[in-house]
Design a protein around this motif. Sequence first.
Motif, PDB file in Angstrom:
ATOM      1  N   ILE B 324       0.891  -1.129  -0.070  1.00 20.11           N
ATOM      2  CA  ILE B 324      -0.026  -0.220  -0.006  1.00 20.11           C
ATOM      3  C   ILE B 324       0.876   1.268  -0.093  1.00 20.11           C
ATOM      4  O   ILE B 324       0.634   2.365  -0.710  1.00 20.11           O
ATOM      5  CB  ILE B 324      -0.804  -0.034   1.304  1.00 20.11           C
ATOM      6  CG1 ILE B 324      -1.770  -1.133   1.207  1.00 20.11           C
ATOM      7  CG2 ILE B 324      -1.899   1.379   1.257  1.00 20.11           C
ATOM      8  CD1 ILE B 324      -2.825  -1.391   2.509  1.00 20.11           C
ATOM      9  N   MET B 338      -5.512  -2.449   5.205  1.00 22.56           N
ATOM     10  CA  MET B 338      -4.238  -3.346   5.675  1.00 22.56           C
ATOM     11  C   MET B 338      -4.537  -4.636   5.673  1.00 22.56           C
ATOM     12  O   MET B 338      -3.565  -5.377   5.294  1.00 22.56           O
ATOM     13  CB  MET B 338      -4.019  -2.910   7.162  1.00 22.56           C
ATOM     14  CG  MET B 338      -3.462  -1.465   7.469  1.00 22.56           C
ATOM     15  SD  MET B 338      -1.553  -1.414   7.017  1.00 22.56           S
ATOM     16  CE  MET B 338      -0.953  -2.135   8.603  1.00 22.56           C
ATOM     17  N   VAL B 341      -3.108  -6.686   2.311  1.00 27.49           N
ATOM     18  CA  VAL B 341      -1.758  -6.863   2.263  1.00 27.49           C
ATOM     19  C   VAL B 341      -1.262  -7.760   3.574  1.00 27.49           C
ATOM     20  O   VAL B 341      -0.127  -8.365   3.515  1.00 27.49           O
ATOM     21  CB  VAL B 341      -0.857  -5.576   1.970  1.00 27.49           C
ATOM     22  CG1 VAL B 341      -1.099  -5.096   0.644  1.00 27.49           C
ATOM     23  CG2 VAL B 341      -1.000  -4.655   3.062  1.00 27.49           C
ATOM     24  N   PHE B 342      -1.889  -7.558   4.447  1.00 26.07           N
ATOM     25  CA  PHE B 342      -1.373  -8.526   5.883  1.00 26.07           C
ATOM     26  C   PHE B 342      -2.553  -9.447   6.175  1.00 26.07           C
ATOM     27  O   PHE B 342      -3.724  -9.102   6.123  1.00 26.07           O
ATOM     28  CB  PHE B 342      -1.101  -7.465   6.983  1.00 26.07           C
ATOM     29  CG  PHE B 342       0.081  -6.525   6.824  1.00 26.07           C
ATOM     30  CD1 PHE B 342       1.480  -7.238   6.383  1.00 26.07           C
ATOM     31  CD2 PHE B 342       0.121  -5.234   6.772  1.00 26.07           C
ATOM     32  CE1 PHE B 342       2.617  -6.434   6.311  1.00 26.07           C
ATOM     33  CE2 PHE B 342       1.167  -4.437   6.836  1.00 26.07           C
ATOM     34  CZ  PHE B 342       2.435  -5.126   6.370  1.00 26.07           C
TER      35      PHE B 342
END
Lengths: 370, 370
Positions: B324, B338, B341-342
């Motif tokens: 990001i 978030m 990506v996590f």
Amino acid sequence: MNSILQIDERNLQVTTEPGVITEVLQNAVKEKGLFYPPDPSSRGSCFIGGNIAENSGGPKAVKYGVVKDYVLNLEVVLPTGEIIWTGANVLKNSTGYNLTQLIVGSEGTLGIVTKIVLKLLPFPKYDLLMLVPFNDLEKAGEAVSAIFRAGFTPSALELVEIDALKIVSKMVDSTAVPVTDDIAAHLIIEVDGNHQDTLMAEMEAIGELLTQFDCGEIFFADDAQQKAELWKLRRRVAEAVKLDGYTIEEDTVVPRAELPALIHGVKELGTKYDFKAVCYGHAGDGNLHIRIKKEGSIYSLNNPDVIPALKALFELVKSLGGTISGEHGIGLIQKEYMDIVFTETNLKLMKGIKKIFDPNNILNSGKIFD
Amino acid sequence: MNSILQIDERNLQVTTEPGVITEVLQNAVKEKGLFYPPDPSSRGSCFIGGNIAENSGGPKAVKYGVVKDYVLNLEVVLPTGEIIWTGANVLKNSTGYNLTQLIVGSEGTLGIVTKIVLKLLPFPKYDLLMLVPFNDLEKAGEAVSAIFRAGFTPSALELVEIDALKIVSKMVDSTAVPVTDDIAAHLIIEVDGNHQDTLMAEMEAIGELLTQFDCGEIFFADDAQQKAELWKLRRRVAEAVKLDGYTIEEDTVVPRAELPALIHGVKELGTKYDFKAVCYGHAGDGNLHIRIKKEGSIYSLNNPDVIPALKALFELVKSLGGTISGEHGIGLIQKEYMDIVFTETNLKLMKGIKKIFDPNNILNSGKIFD
């Protein structure tokens, strides 16, 4: 068996498993014209995974940085059995806390690294190497810091004290380096880049600068064979002095210009605590390996004679703005001395982090701290 | 008032307080011939402390790295009132967990940085700058990755889409850059070093390489004034396009060679979600700033139209191996994304770390994650 999974030539990255020998990885990417700089002396036998655990360095670190500067992303199995990737395969990342850099150097205490994405560079086309003798050890230390202050960034800047050089020259039966009684230490200086002419000019300018520090006659390594022999000598110093009875190795690191003060202090401590020391290592980074022996005594770490001497050494390092380990890590052996460089609060934070990752303390327990 | 506490010329380090403006620090060390490379576009007004909180970058990052690569040691006041130094003033450090790198980029959520020790470099003597037009945006992206694969490491490699350039040229009333209808994007390419001749040769070789990617006529900045005007244009792009209605700025980063796929994807998403986008940024790092607007609509972040478009954008970025934020951080605005990506586990670890440092959640609470 662990292997290199992918050399990504488009992005200058490599994805590897941890059990690949560092030099094998370096050679594989070099075949594509690419460069993975971190090069511990043990690169022919150590693993990339271990290098990540210890945040290893090596001679090239002075220009190119250490392992942490090349790790982009890690697949990690946590002690809870969960698997994460710590980041992304990118050169810049400001997305959440830097878990990647927390794993690098954590000595296997937070998780088991199973895949590694490393940044690569284009392999520099040329390098030049020279060996510079000094008849004063501290002057050699002063010269190191003058080189950087004058605007040069060598790709290696190593220091080897004459006692260490005598021992290693005998072990590998080499006459590559002049060893005479008026010499106190040698600097090994490498520059690299893509333009041979400017490298030559740079090397000459560094040589010129060094004459201000009473250096002796400079020896230029003329060809690949001479370079290889010089590096072989340097890489085998640790092994040679260990076999000669210098069994305790320290990995002190100080701000670069404090090297002369550190070297001077080590000799004084030797007199006070009755030990012999040889110094060598990555002078350009201020990272000095100090090996200690004591005649007629088993000078090992659990010998109560040793502890006060090492405490005094680390207190000196701390007072110079430095710390205990530059590239080897703490493990079991150095953890007794962590409170010299860290406060209770630092250690409490580290232990707290350990507990977040490894609540049952099942991974490498007892390493770094209790 | 915050100030620069010490420029340590012997060790090429500077100790500063956080409230020093980045450019003030850069100029102060430059007077001593020293170089602090990280240079966000806002360097004339942003603070070093903020740069550390966000792990900022800037054009020079492509050769010299970002803030994290220069922070050696931090004095931090913890939310508990305790004060620590995170590391030591050294170039290499394998002593315990890397608390320094945990604080860098943590956006003020873990502690308040009160003193900062930064690494400096010798200031490179020369730089050359050129502007290269392309009539195809994706070809410009391909050219970026070819430059590195050919072994060049420019000190800046920026991309500016023509729409952005038109807007900024009007705002600053500049004719420095040719803006014609056949141009889709420009690359701004800088090389730096200590040898003018080899720089010139390098710049010419890069120019030669770029002709393979259908570039237009290359414009070389001849003197300091032309260079300054070009950089002024580049630095003011974000402000100009924002004033033009491109209110949402993203800070996507992908592996460098995926830039053409990202650029192509952004345009496709624009069609699908009915927005206009301009792309610019640090192409050499794969760090693309994307600014979005939608005619006749307040295209702000709390507009429910926006969320699916940004989700689709970040999913694309993730699928390309990116993330990001490359240099701006997460703050309040990006935290909704978030989980793209996590994993839950990554976020759980980050929240656990937050709790170790800030058990009462009193520091910048709600930033990065809830």
